[in-house]
Write a protein that holds these residues in place. Structure first.
Motif, short mmCIF file in Angstrom:
data_model
loop_
_atom_site.label_atom_id
_atom_site.label_comp_id
_atom_site.label_asym_id
_atom_site.label_seq_id
_atom_site.Cartn_x
_atom_site.Cartn_y
_atom_site.Cartn_z
N GLY A 62 -9.40 -5.13 6.25
CA GLY A 62 -8.00 -4.87 6.61
C GLY A 62 -7.61 -3.46 6.19
N ARG A 63 -8.03 -3.09 4.99
CA ARG A 63 -7.74 -1.75 4.48
C ARG A 63 -8.43 -0.69 5.34
N VAL A 68 -8.07 3.85 9.07
CA VAL A 68 -8.42 4.46 10.36
C VAL A 68 -7.13 4.75 11.14
N GLY A 69 -6.20 3.79 11.10
CA GLY A 69 -4.91 3.99 11.78
C GLY A 69 -4.16 5.19 11.22
N GLU A 70 -4.16 5.32 9.89
CA GLU A 70 -3.50 6.45 9.24
C GLU A 70 -4.16 7.77 9.64
N ARG A 71 -5.48 7.74 9.71
CA ARG A 71 -6.22 8.96 10.06
C ARG A 71 -5.90 9.41 11.49
N ASP A 129 -10.29 -7.49 16.69
CA ASP A 129 -8.89 -7.06 16.82
C ASP A 129 -8.80 -5.54 16.76
N GLY A 130 -9.50 -4.96 15.81
CA GLY A 130 -9.47 -3.51 15.66
C GLY A 130 -9.98 -2.82 16.91
N ASN A 131 -11.06 -3.36 17.46
CA ASN A 131 -11.65 -2.79 18.67
C ASN A 131 -10.68 -2.91 19.86
N THR A 132 -10.02 -4.06 19.97
CA THR A 132 -9.06 -4.25 21.05
C THR A 132 -7.91 -3.25 20.95
N GLN A 133 -7.41 -3.04 19.75
CA GLN A 133 -6.33 -2.06 19.55
C GLN A 133 -6.79 -0.65 19.93
#
Lengths: 199, 199
Positions: A62-63, A68-71, A129-133
């Protein structure tokens, strides 16, 4: 709510410790005791926050997504206000490459988790989920760049997204292994993006 | 030389055992005892053939390269005699995708070794050599397909090779994680190859 903040800080400190270990020596044989030592807390405290190593690993993935989102957000924030979608697409994809200590650690952690994801449905779900996003965001940027006339209107955004994400993932491993430098990896990415411009 | 053959068989049986473990649960905390049990031999025998786990891992990466080489050769051998270089290029790249138990295990083992390669120069050297060989072979096939008129003469073979190898590596991870099927991964590869045809 000072108590609550404290709990989250401690929990994050433990996850960051797991993170540092995973980024330097993988998840091989990592124990709760090692993680406690790295985090500078007792093993009991680690067990207070996480029932077992698997629960900790799910939190760590999750972290990973958050980081990755923050980056990506940071990469996009660095663009001029008058950015095009084509420029945003490039910055988005470049942010996925391991080009500094932080992103390098993220890539190593993601790799360390890959085999686990194949056996652990909770981790596999997080990866999915991460890949879908990611796909959704890249498809959106490709479509927007087409609408702005910077990418060819003929392209299938989903197909090009598959290529770009696989390309960046492969370049990431090559960067980690020293088969590419940041400069050469970005040149490869730019070559592929240039090819998508209207003919 | 029956004795010599026997030694090699035993050594290979031990490496195959390490292999099966790495392919199912990674290299996490794998011990000489576990490997001995999996190989059906004593720990002493394992130590007779390999001084330590690191020496065994270096051997296993050598075996990885052999197996990938065999898989590529098998893919190429399956083509009609009148094959074009373009067809051979496609078969070569497709052989690198984890699409059956054997190639899936190879990909998992390669992933399990990635973090190790960053700390262990002997394993990193093997990865670098393997990568150089792969690049050389793909550059050769791209150039030959250009000469045969099946790929555009304008392309830089080295640049296209970088893209194709990174793409296949990324698709491989996506296949392992179930984000692509064999069919969809091959469709992505074919889309990129089709794009390289003369305009």
């Amino acid at each position: 709510m000072p108590k609550r903040v404290d709990h989250e800080q401690r929990r994050n400190a433990i996850i960051e410790a797991l993170w540092r270990i995973a980024g330097t020596s993988g998840l091989e044989g990592v124990s709760l005791s090692q993680i406690a030592t790295e985090a500078g807390v007792s093993k009991g405290l680690v067990q207070h926050y996480f029932r077992n190593k698997d629960e900790m690993l799910v939190h760590a993935t999750g972290r990973l997504r958050e980081r990755v989102g923050e980056r990506i957000a940071h990469g996009l924030a660095g663009l001029p206000a008058a950015r095009t979608s084509r420029t945003a697409l490039r910055a988005f994809l470049a942010a996925l490459l391991p080009t500094d200590d932080g992103s390098r650690t993220e890539s190593l952690v993601a790799n360390a988790f890959l085999i686990r994801a194949l056996k652990d449905p909770a981790i596999a779900d997080r990866f999915r989920d991460g890949n879908t996003q990611l796909r959704h965001a890249v498809v959106g940027l490709v479509s927007a760049a087409q609408a702005e006339g910077d990418l060819s209107a003929d392209l299938d955004p989903a197909r090009e997204t598959d290529i770009l994400l696989a390309l960046v993932a492969g370049l990431g491993d090559a960067l980690l292994l020293g088969h590419h430098t940041e400069t050469s990896a970005l040149a490869v990415l730019d070559h592929q993006l240039d090819r998508l411009a209207p003919g």
